[in-house]
Design an enzyme around this catalytic site. Structure first.
Site, PDB file in Angstrom:
ATOM      1  N   GLY A   1      62.310 -41.743  29.744  1.00  0.00           N
ATOM      2  CA  GLY A   1      63.036 -41.523  28.672  1.00  0.00           C
ATOM      3  C   GLY A   1      62.042 -40.128  27.998  1.00  0.00           C
ATOM      4  N   HIS A   2      61.306 -39.165  29.031  1.00  0.00           N
ATOM      5  CA  HIS A   2      60.002 -38.078  28.686  1.00  0.00           C
ATOM      6  C   HIS A   2      60.402 -37.387  30.210  1.00  0.00           C
ATOM      7  CE1 HIS A   2      57.198 -35.782  26.934  1.00  0.00           C
ATOM      8  NE2 HIS A   2      57.262 -36.389  25.972  1.00  0.00           N
ATOM      9  N   PHE A   3      61.073 -36.340  30.189  1.00  0.00           N
ATOM     10  CA  PHE A   3      62.571 -36.196  29.566  1.00  0.00           C
ATOM     11  C   PHE A   3      63.637 -36.846  30.571  1.00  0.00           C
ATOM     12  CE2 PHE A   3      59.921 -33.399  27.017  1.00  0.00           C
ATOM     13  CZ  PHE A   3      59.456 -34.012  25.394  1.00  0.00           C
TER      14      PHE A   3
ATOM     15  N   VAL B   1      57.817 -35.099  31.851  1.00  0.00           N
ATOM     16  CA  VAL B   1      56.739 -34.697  31.560  1.00  0.00           C
ATOM     17  C   VAL B   1      56.281 -35.698  31.434  1.00  0.00           C
ATOM     18  CG1 VAL B   1      55.963 -33.256  29.841  1.00  0.00           C
ATOM     19  CG2 VAL B   1      57.468 -31.868  30.725  1.00  0.00           C
TER      20      VAL B   1
END
Length: 143
Positions: free
Chosen positions: A50-52, A57
């Site tokens: 979920g990041h990203f 990252v």
């Protein structure tokens, strides 16, 4: 000075476990003074979902957490703190200088500058390829 703690030895020292263990190896350790740890950042790390998506990252707060876990190894290696739990008491002067992405090897260096009773302070630096990517002053309590 102790050297070369593997993941099994780390897990005997600190209470953190998957998926919230951000240390793969300890390269150097002076109990109660300093530590150098390693986190191999891979696309398999669950936070990248979920990041990203499409632009993975490592979150800055997780870099700080990895530094804190390394510092916890230095503190909990002291006989009087074995089996205890480290808690964040504060973070000061956090700075993030570069992105940390899958494939990076994060070198985590923490020097304990104050340790009184169950309270301490450490100067923490994270590096990739000997380049500083993050730094902070971390404060903790041992419970």
């Amino acid at each position: 000075m102790m050297e070369g703690l593997d993941i099994r030895s780390i897990m005997e020292t600190i209470p953190h476990r998957y998926p919230f263990l951000f240390l793969d190896k300890i390269e150097e350790l002076e109990p109660g003074k300093r530590v150098v740890g390693i986190k191999n950042v891979t696309m398999n790390d669950n936070f990248f979902q979920g990041h990203f998506p499409g632009n993975p990252v490592m979150p800055g707060v997780l870099i700080i957490e990895a530094l804190a876990q390394a510092g916890a190894v230095a503190v909990l290696s002291l006989e009087e703190f074995k089996g205890k739990t480290p808690y964040f008491a504060g973070v000061n002067k956090a700075r993030f200088r570069k992105k940390v992405v899958p494939g990076d090897t994060l070198k985590l260096q923490v020097e304990l500058t104050k340790l009184r009773g169950n309270f301490g302070v450490g100067d923490a630096v994270a590096l990739v390829d000997n380049e500083k990517v993050a730094e902070a002053e971390i404060m903790f309590m041992i419970g």
